[in-house]
Structures are given as structure tokens and as C-alpha cells.
Design a protein around this motif. Structure first.
Motif, PDB file in Angstrom:
ATOM      1  N   GLY A   1      54.064  14.790  24.734  1.00  0.00           N
ATOM      2  CA  GLY A   1      52.727  13.775  24.921  1.00  0.00           C
ATOM      3  C   GLY A   1      52.667  12.757  23.566  1.00  0.00           C
ATOM      4  N   GLN A   2      52.744  13.282  22.323  1.00  0.00           N
ATOM      5  CA  GLN A   2      52.698  12.455  21.359  1.00  0.00           C
ATOM      6  C   GLN A   2      53.478  11.415  21.461  1.00  0.00           C
ATOM      7  N   LEU A   3      54.783  11.843  21.741  1.00  0.00           N
ATOM      8  CA  LEU A   3      55.988  10.714  21.696  1.00  0.00           C
ATOM      9  C   LEU A   3      55.671   9.762  22.823  1.00  0.00           C
ATOM     10  N   ARG A   4      55.036  10.085  23.949  1.00  0.00           N
ATOM     11  CA  ARG A   4      54.986   9.338  25.133  1.00  0.00           C
ATOM     12  C   ARG A   4      54.161   8.222  24.627  1.00  0.00           C
ATOM     13  N   ASP A   5      52.973   8.506  24.032  1.00  0.00           N
ATOM     14  CA  ASP A   5      51.793   7.747  23.419  1.00  0.00           C
ATOM     15  C   ASP A   5      52.513   6.654  22.281  1.00  0.00           C
ATOM     16  N   VAL A   6      53.111   7.396  21.600  1.00  0.00           N
ATOM     17  CA  VAL A   6      53.988   6.426  20.518  1.00  0.00           C
ATOM     18  C   VAL A   6      54.637   5.488  21.010  1.00  0.00           C
ATOM     19  N   VAL A   7      55.683   5.574  21.910  1.00  0.00           N
ATOM     20  CA  VAL A   7      56.540   4.876  22.603  1.00  0.00           C
ATOM     21  C   VAL A   7      55.752   3.746  23.544  1.00  0.00           C
ATOM     22  N   ALA A   8      54.999   4.316  24.367  1.00  0.00           N
ATOM     23  CA  ALA A   8      54.039   3.466  24.883  1.00  0.00           C
ATOM     24  C   ALA A   8      53.345   2.233  24.107  1.00  0.00           C
ATOM     25  N   ASP A   9      52.686   2.734  23.185  1.00  0.00           N
ATOM     26  CA  ASP A   9      51.688   1.909  22.354  1.00  0.00           C
ATOM     27  C   ASP A   9      52.954   0.727  21.764  1.00  0.00           C
ATOM     28  N   SER A  10      54.147   1.458  21.299  1.00  0.00           N
ATOM     29  CA  SER A  10      55.204   0.584  20.356  1.00  0.00           C
ATOM     30  C   SER A  10      55.796  -0.436  21.168  1.00  0.00           C
ATOM     31  N   ILE A  11      55.731  -0.046  22.641  1.00  0.00           N
ATOM     32  CA  ILE A  11      56.484  -1.252  23.364  1.00  0.00           C
ATOM     33  C   ILE A  11      55.487  -2.384  23.845  1.00  0.00           C
TER      34      ILE A  11
END
Length: 234
Positions: free
Chosen positions: A112-122
Motif C-alpha cells: 500500500g505504501q509503495l502504491r501511494d509513492v508510485v501514484a504521487d510520483s507519477i
């Protein structure tokens, strides 16, 4: 890690991987070689191959209570391999099959944390340099990586036994082994150190039946937790 130690570990991994490949060909219905190949690939950072071999091993393990612990270990490695390979949907599906509640919850939290990071980064940047900076700025500095699940098992499942036995030195020989004779032991991957402690207990007992040599041990393990625990116990 010292460069020479890294080189030796690389040689060991290549040799081990080759042997596991041979075992997999000789026993294609045995899950153990595929599980071991998955572990080697994971340690090398080849996560796609690690996931492939983990999935193969899981397809071969019987659905029995006796094999539950082994299946659990492979399920965790499969989820972590997908996580590191950024295949987050596959990672979530694999994590859901982990039976241990706190391990499953921790894996899902990492995903879940990585999903948030990837989404914010994109949404924040389209080029890789900006994305990398955005991720590094978000990560807590005291954490070594995205996952809290380190490939470490607190206690092994094998019986404790000494590293060597009395046949190394003929304690009943005539004349006996000189008292100043020394034995050097390099013990790599000592884990929970049960075999080391069994060895020093054995050497103490053998001193009562003959001249037992002085023993110098050098212990190595890739996991910092093993080293820390050993120092505390010692």
C-alpha cells in the motif's frame, strides 16, 4: 561488505544456483530445488526469476500440514519478489495467501505504501530523475528500504549438532595430541548459532577424556540480526 567477501559470495551463489538447476532437472516434481532457486534469485536481486521459481515450487508442494511452513516461506518470498519487481497487483494477490496474520498485514502495508509513492510520483513528475528524487524525499531516512520484511528467520528447524567430532583429532592416540595443538574453524552462515554452541559444549566434554586442542572460531553470517543476537548471548 568487503570486496573480497562479496566476490566469494558471488562465486558461491553461482555454484549453488548451478547445483539447484541440476537438481530441478533430475527431480522435476520435487518443489525443494525450485524453492531454493527462488531464494538464490531473490538474494541476487533477480526478482522476476525469483517469482517464477517460487510459483513453480508452490504448484508442486502438497497441500498438507507437514509442508505448511515451507509453503508459507515461499508465499512470503513470492509476494516480496513481486513487490520489488513493482508488480503490485500480483504482490497483493500473493500476500493475501500468507497465513501468518502479522506477516500478511506487514506485506500488505508495504504494498500500500509503495502504491501511494508510485501514484504521487507519477502525478508529480514524468521523468525518472524527478521521480527518483520525489521517492527519496518521501522515504524515512532511518529505513533501509521499502519493505520491513527482512529475509530472516529467528530459529532454525534442524537439530543442534557439533560442527566437527572427535575423529578430527585422535584423542586416544599414543602419544596423545599435543596440548599446544590448535584447531581453526571458519563457520559461514551460522544462523541461530545452535551448532556453534553445541560444538563448544562438545569440546568441553572432550577435554575430560583426552588432550583436546585449543579451538579458534571465526563466525560469519550475512544477516546482521544473527550477528547481534550471537553477541548478546555470548
Amino acid at each position: 561488505m568487503h570486496p573480497s567477501l562479496s566476490y566469494l559470495l558471488s562465486i558461491q551463489e553461482k555454484g549453488t544456483e548451478s547445483e539447484y538447476n541440476i537438481a530441478a532437472k533430475l527431480a522435476p516434481n520435487d518443489p525443494a530445488p525450485f524453492s531454493n532457486l527462488s531464494a538464490v534469485k531473490y538474494e541476487k536481486g533477480e526478482y522476476a526469476d525469483a517469482a517464477k521459481f517460487a510459483a513453480k515450487a508452490l504448484s508442486l508442494y502438497p497441500d498438507s500440514e507437514a509442508e505448511a511452513a515451507k509453503r508459507e516461506k515461499v508465499h512470503v518470498r513470492l509476494a516480496k519478489s513481486y513487490l520489488h519487481d513493482l508488480k503490485l497487483d500480483d504482490a497483493s494477490a500473493a500476500a493475501e495467501k500468507v497465513a501468518t496474520d502479522h506477516v500478511r498485514a506487514s506485506l500488505l502495508a508495504d504494498i500500500g505504501q509503495l502504491r501511494d509513492v508510485v501514484a504521487d510520483s507519477i502525478s508529480a513528475a514524468s521523468d525518472k530523475t524527478s521521480m527518483r528524487k520525489h521517492i527519496l524525499d518521501r522515504l524515512p531516512q532511518f529505513r533501509p528500504g521499502l519493505s520491513r520484511n527482512l529475509g530472516y528467520y529467528a530459529v532454525g528447524h534442524d537439530e543442534a549438532e557439533q560442527i566437527w567430532d572427535h575423529t578430527i583429532f585422535d584423542l586416544t592416540s599414543n602419544p596423545p595430541v599435543p596440548k599446544n595443538k590448535k584447531l581453526s574453524v571458519l563457520y559461514c552462515g551460522f544462523g541461530d548459532a545452535r551448532n556453534f554452541f553445541a560444538s563448544i559444549i562438545r569440546s568441553y566434554l572432550l577435554t575430560h577424556i583426552g588432550h583436546f586442542p585449543e579451538v579458534h572460531y571465526t563466525l560469519l553470517d550475512i544477516k546482521a540480526a544473527s550477528l547481534a543476537r550471537f553477541m548478546v548471548i555470548l
